[in-house]
Scaffold this active site. Structure first.
Site, PDB file in Angstrom:
ATOM      1  N   VAL A  19      40.912  20.986  -2.977  1.00 47.70           N
ATOM      2  CA  VAL A  19      39.962  20.028  -3.541  1.00 47.70           C
ATOM      3  C   VAL A  19      38.519  20.535  -3.413  1.00 47.70           C
ATOM      4  O   VAL A  19      37.740  20.494  -4.377  1.00 47.70           O
ATOM      5  CB  VAL A  19      40.112  18.637  -2.863  1.00 47.70           C
ATOM      6  CG1 VAL A  19      39.150  17.646  -3.475  1.00 47.70           C
ATOM      7  CG2 VAL A  19      41.545  18.138  -2.988  1.00 47.70           C
ATOM      8  N   VAL A 137      42.824   7.508  -3.750  1.00 45.12           N
ATOM      9  CA  VAL A 137      43.990   6.868  -4.413  1.00 45.12           C
ATOM     10  C   VAL A 137      44.035   7.299  -5.878  1.00 45.12           C
ATOM     11  O   VAL A 137      43.043   7.207  -6.590  1.00 45.12           O
ATOM     12  CB  VAL A 137      43.897   5.325  -4.370  1.00 45.12           C
ATOM     13  CG1 VAL A 137      45.168   4.700  -4.942  1.00 45.12           C
ATOM     14  CG2 VAL A 137      43.657   4.814  -2.960  1.00 45.12           C
ATOM     15  N   GLU A 195      50.379  17.771   0.764  1.00 44.08           N
ATOM     16  CA  GLU A 195      49.521  17.666   1.945  1.00 44.08           C
ATOM     17  C   GLU A 195      49.842  18.793   2.927  1.00 44.08           C
ATOM     18  O   GLU A 195      50.965  19.319   2.935  1.00 44.08           O
ATOM     19  CB  GLU A 195      49.760  16.325   2.657  1.00 44.08           C
ATOM     20  CG  GLU A 195      49.432  15.109   1.832  1.00 44.08           C
ATOM     21  CD  GLU A 195      47.965  15.021   1.446  1.00 44.08           C
ATOM     22  OE1 GLU A 195      47.091  15.227   2.293  1.00 44.08           O
ATOM     23  OE2 GLU A 195      47.701  14.758   0.258  1.00 44.08           O
ATOM     24  N   LYS A 210      47.801   4.991   0.569  1.00 42.03           N
ATOM     25  CA  LYS A 210      47.098   4.594  -0.666  1.00 42.03           C
ATOM     26  C   LYS A 210      47.332   3.113  -0.959  1.00 42.03           C
ATOM     27  O   LYS A 210      46.424   2.401  -1.392  1.00 42.03           O
ATOM     28  CB  LYS A 210      47.575   5.462  -1.827  1.00 42.03           C
ATOM     29  CG  LYS A 210      47.170   6.936  -1.665  1.00 42.03           C
ATOM     30  CD  LYS A 210      47.940   7.839  -2.601  1.00 42.03           C
ATOM     31  CE  LYS A 210      47.476   9.277  -2.507  1.00 42.03           C
ATOM     32  NZ  LYS A 210      48.366  10.223  -3.190  1.00 42.03           N
ATOM     33  N   GLY A 309      46.211  17.569  -7.368  1.00 43.06           N
ATOM     34  CA  GLY A 309      45.821  18.867  -7.914  1.00 43.06           C
ATOM     35  C   GLY A 309      44.305  19.010  -7.940  1.00 43.06           C
ATOM     36  O   GLY A 309      43.563  18.035  -7.847  1.00 43.06           O
TER      37      GLY A 309
HETATM   38  P1  NDP Z   1      43.582  22.075   1.926  1.00 39.73           P
HETATM   39  O1  NDP Z   1      44.518  22.228   3.078  1.00 39.73           O
HETATM   40  O2  NDP Z   1      43.814  22.859   0.703  1.00 39.73           O
HETATM   41  O3  NDP Z   1      42.094  22.399   2.419  1.00 39.73           O
HETATM   42  C1  NDP Z   1      41.582  21.944   3.629  1.00 39.73           C
HETATM   43  C2  NDP Z   1      40.251  22.625   3.874  1.00 39.73           C
HETATM   44  O4  NDP Z   1      39.681  22.098   5.059  1.00 39.73           O
HETATM   45  C3  NDP Z   1      40.354  24.151   4.069  1.00 39.73           C
HETATM   46  O5  NDP Z   1      39.296  24.795   3.417  1.00 39.73           O
HETATM   47  C4  NDP Z   1      40.233  24.334   5.579  1.00 39.73           C
HETATM   48  O6  NDP Z   1      39.580  25.540   5.955  1.00 39.73           O
HETATM   49  C5  NDP Z   1      39.338  23.156   5.941  1.00 39.73           C
HETATM   50  N1  NDP Z   1      39.594  22.744   7.314  1.00 39.73           N
HETATM   51  C6  NDP Z   1      40.724  22.171   7.785  1.00 39.73           C
HETATM   52  N2  NDP Z   1      40.589  21.977   9.116  1.00 39.73           N
HETATM   53  C7  NDP Z   1      39.388  22.449   9.459  1.00 39.73           C
HETATM   54  C8  NDP Z   1      38.691  22.567  10.686  1.00 39.73           C
HETATM   55  N3  NDP Z   1      39.237  22.145  11.823  1.00 39.73           N
HETATM   56  N4  NDP Z   1      37.450  23.122  10.674  1.00 39.73           N
HETATM   57  C9  NDP Z   1      36.920  23.558   9.520  1.00 39.73           C
HETATM   58  N5  NDP Z   1      37.518  23.480   8.320  1.00 39.73           N
HETATM   59  C10 NDP Z   1      38.738  22.930   8.315  1.00 39.73           C
HETATM   60  O7  NDP Z   1      43.539  20.509   1.600  1.00 39.73           O
HETATM   61  P2  NDP Z   1      43.271  19.801   0.190  1.00 39.73           P
HETATM   62  O8  NDP Z   1      42.078  20.370  -0.436  1.00 39.73           O
HETATM   63  O9  NDP Z   1      44.542  19.741  -0.574  1.00 39.73           O
HETATM   64  O10 NDP Z   1      43.004  18.290   0.665  1.00 39.73           O
HETATM   65  C11 NDP Z   1      41.781  17.918   1.246  1.00 39.73           C
HETATM   66  C12 NDP Z   1      41.724  16.406   1.360  1.00 39.73           C
HETATM   67  O11 NDP Z   1      41.850  15.834   0.049  1.00 39.73           O
HETATM   68  C13 NDP Z   1      42.865  15.786   2.177  1.00 39.73           C
HETATM   69  O12 NDP Z   1      42.386  14.648   2.826  1.00 39.73           O
HETATM   70  C14 NDP Z   1      43.885  15.396   1.113  1.00 39.73           C
HETATM   71  O13 NDP Z   1      44.715  14.342   1.526  1.00 39.73           O
HETATM   72  C15 NDP Z   1      42.952  14.941   0.014  1.00 39.73           C
HETATM   73  N6  NDP Z   1      43.505  14.954  -1.332  1.00 39.73           N
HETATM   74  C16 NDP Z   1      44.141  16.083  -1.800  1.00 39.73           C
HETATM   75  C17 NDP Z   1      44.609  16.118  -3.085  1.00 39.73           C
HETATM   76  C18 NDP Z   1      45.324  17.299  -3.626  1.00 39.73           C
HETATM   77  O14 NDP Z   1      45.855  17.187  -4.752  1.00 39.73           O
HETATM   78  N7  NDP Z   1      45.382  18.435  -2.945  1.00 39.73           N
HETATM   79  C19 NDP Z   1      44.430  14.979  -3.996  1.00 39.73           C
HETATM   80  C20 NDP Z   1      43.726  13.850  -3.409  1.00 39.73           C
HETATM   81  C21 NDP Z   1      43.291  13.861  -2.121  1.00 39.73           C
HETATM   82  P3  NDP Z   1      40.254  26.985   5.677  1.00 39.73           P
HETATM   83  O15 NDP Z   1      40.277  27.112   4.174  1.00 39.73           O
HETATM   84  O16 NDP Z   1      39.339  27.948   6.307  1.00 39.73           O
HETATM   85  O17 NDP Z   1      41.621  26.913   6.271  1.00 39.73           O
HETATM   86  N1  HSE Z   2      49.618  14.979  -1.734  1.00 40.70           N
HETATM   87  C1  HSE Z   2      49.049  13.985  -2.574  1.00 40.70           C
HETATM   88  C2  HSE Z   2      49.975  13.718  -3.727  1.00 40.70           C
HETATM   89  C3  HSE Z   2      47.716  14.449  -3.090  1.00 40.70           C
HETATM   90  O1  HSE Z   2      50.878  14.520  -3.961  1.00 40.70           O
HETATM   91  O2  HSE Z   2      49.808  12.699  -4.401  1.00 40.70           O
HETATM   92  C4  HSE Z   2      46.975  13.405  -3.885  1.00 40.70           C
HETATM   93  O3  HSE Z   2      46.593  12.346  -3.087  1.00 40.70           O
END
Ligand code: NDP
Ligand code: HSE
Length: 445
Positions: A19, A137, A195, A210, A309
């Site tokens: 994201v 959500v 996730e 959600k 996504g």
């Molecule tokens: P990712 O696992 O792809 O990315 C997480 C990011 O956070 C990484 O860049 C990671 O760093 C960083 N991070 C995690 N822990 C730490 C830490 N302790 N210190 C510093 N940086 C940290 O997650 P997503 O992007 O998929 O999801 C992010 C949020 O968005 C979550 O809350 C998820 O539920 C929500 N979300 C995701 C969706 C999706 O489709 N993916 C849709 C809607 C919501 P590094 O890259 O260095 O490991």
């Molecule tokens: N893991 C979540 C899903 C990301 O698949 O819907 C979006 O919230």
């Protein structure tokens, strides 16, 4: 039409995963368009990650990166910080610190909102900051805006929908491609839907988070997961999908939020359900989410879009950043991010919880039984003892000698009765595996 001397709003992004990189990329790519539309310049200037050496598809200058997350919460240069790390520990600490410093925080973290929403909103109110969470959500669907703004005049007796892209992707691809559950989880992860902890998706917990948020926004009560019915999709087999198709249904992981206004009680359930094939939600493919809000004034409304996504979620995060920028610019008024966020002020008469006897549905039940005389009669009498009325029975040969698969559907029953019936059936010596129960969801559209 870009505005040359528009005010710059500086943005810090915590988390550059699926994201976070999407948000950085699209803020850059559509910067001029956003500036023309908003009258302010949105500038992503810093980002925090865990691993500074990781190579990332979206290239961000090294001097913009830090591994000190908390430094962004305190950085006086930043107007808006986005929490896109996920989890509840560091994410909570960071969010509270940023809000205490009066910052505007934008988040996609439904687990955090669900588990700590009350504390987060209160901290924002006390610290003078703001908290936005549209992406928590429905991915790219502006469902929180629809609920809080477009439909503000309504009361909602029924909200239901598909809220998890990963599960919808897995269920639809199982049906279309006959692929195994494990292979599809891997594919969904590659596509950026899953996730970090996949059990949040597969066990229904992400959908529950959600649903709790929608339930709070609609009814003013934070329901706990242990007060709800929460089941995931791990036990859904290709055989269930085939049987459901034969009966005219698709299987979807549904969240259902009901409110009985007469008794002032609500219930939230999350479970795989059989949805009639002609219905809108039955036809959602891949990572699409679909949500139906039934309001007493507007009637039935549907919202459909990519629920997971990079790009869809970035769209929702940037919409929050835009709202936040307008608040900072002073041209947009916002409700305080505390309990007033809920559409109906319910604090004087808090909403109760419906008992299981009043949570009603028809059911689908799969039993693996010994293939011998009298078994069907045992099943029928157990169901009758709990006053569950059978609507149909299909018997098929199961894998293995002398085993049969019984697929039953029922007329309307209730959670209390069906659970007791299933417990009794599971205890029969002729029942060879734990029974698998799904709800049939045939809501009016
Ligand atoms: P990712 O696992 O792809 O990315 C997480 C990011 O956070 C990484 O860049 C990671 O760093 C960083 N991070 C995690 N822990 C730490 C830490 N302790 N210190 C510093 N940086 C940290 O997650 P997503 O992007 O998929 O999801 C992010 C949020 O968005 C979550 O809350 C998820 O539920 C929500 N979300 C995701 C969706 C999706 O489709 N993916 C849709 C809607 C919501 P590094 O890259 O260095 O490991
Ligand atoms: N893991 C979540 C899903 C990301 O698949 O819907 C979006 O919230």
């Amino acid at each position: 039409m870009a505005m040359g001397n528009a005010k710059a709003i500086k943005i810090g992004i915590c988390g550059l995963g699926v994201v976070g990189q999407g948000v950085w990329k699209h803020l850059r790519r559509n910067g001029k368009l956003l500036e023309a539309r908003l009258g302010v310049r949105l500038e992503p200037v810093r980002a925090a990650v865990r691993d500074l050496e990781k190579s990332r598809p979206v290239r961000i200058p090294r001097d913009r990166l830090t591994d000190d997350v908390m430094s962004l919460a305190r950085d006086p240069e930043l107007d808006i910080v986005c929490e896109l790390m996920g989890g509840s520990d560091l994410a909570r600490e960071f969010t509270l610190a940023a809000l205490e410093n009066g910052k505007v925080v934008v988040s996609a973290n439904k687990a955090l909102v669900c588990d700590h929403g009350r504390e987060v909103f209160e901290t924002a109110r006390l610290g003078g900051g703001h908290y936005f969470f549209e992406a928590s959500v429905g991915g790219g669907i502006p469902i929180i805006k629809a609920l809080r703004e477009g439909l503000v005049a309504n009361r909602f007796d029924l909200i239901y929908g598909v809220l998890n892209g990963t599960c919808n992707y897995i269920l639809t691809r199982m049906e279309a491609e006959n692929l195994s559950f494990e292979d599809l989880v891997k594919r969904a992860r590659k596509l950026g839907y899953v996730e970090a902890d996949e059990s949040l998706d597969l066990d229904g917990i992400d959908t529950a988070h959600k649903a709790v948020i929608l339930g709070f926004l609609a009814h003013g009560r934070w329901m706990r997961l242990d007060e709800m019915l929460v089941e995931g999709i791990r036990r859904v087999t290709l055989e269930d999908i085939r049987q459901a198709a034969g009966l005219g249904y698709s299987i979807k992981l549904l969240a259902v939020i009901t409110r009985d206004f007469e008794s002032n009680r609500m219930f939230i359930r999350v479970h795989p359900a059989l949805v009639p094939r002609g219905r809108v939600l039955a036809n959602l493919d891949g990572a699409y989410n679909g949500i139906c809000l039934s309001g007493d004034i507007v009637g039935t409304t549907f919202y459909i879009g990519k629920g997971a996504g990079q790009d869809a979620t970035a769209s929702a995060v940037i919409s929050d950043i835009a709202d936040a920028a307008l608040v900072i610019k002073g041209s947009h008024k916002l409700l305080l991010p505390d309990e007033a966020l809920s559409i109906h002020e319910e604090r004087s008469t808090p909403c109760g919880i419906l008992p299981l006897e009043e949570v009603v549905s028809p059911y689908y039940l799969r039993l693996t039984v010994k293939d011998e005389p009298g078994v069907l009669a045992q099943v029928a009498s157990a169901m009758a003892r709990h006053e569950v009325s059978i609507a149909s029975v299909v018997q098929r040969q199961a894998t293995g000698a002398d085993r049969a698969s019984l697929i039953l559907t029922t007329h309307d029953s209730n959670e209390y009765a069906i659970r007791r019936a299933v417990a009794e059936l599971g205890g029969l010596t002729s029942c060879l595996e734990e029974p698998f129960l799904m709800r049939i969801a045939d809501f009016d559209e």
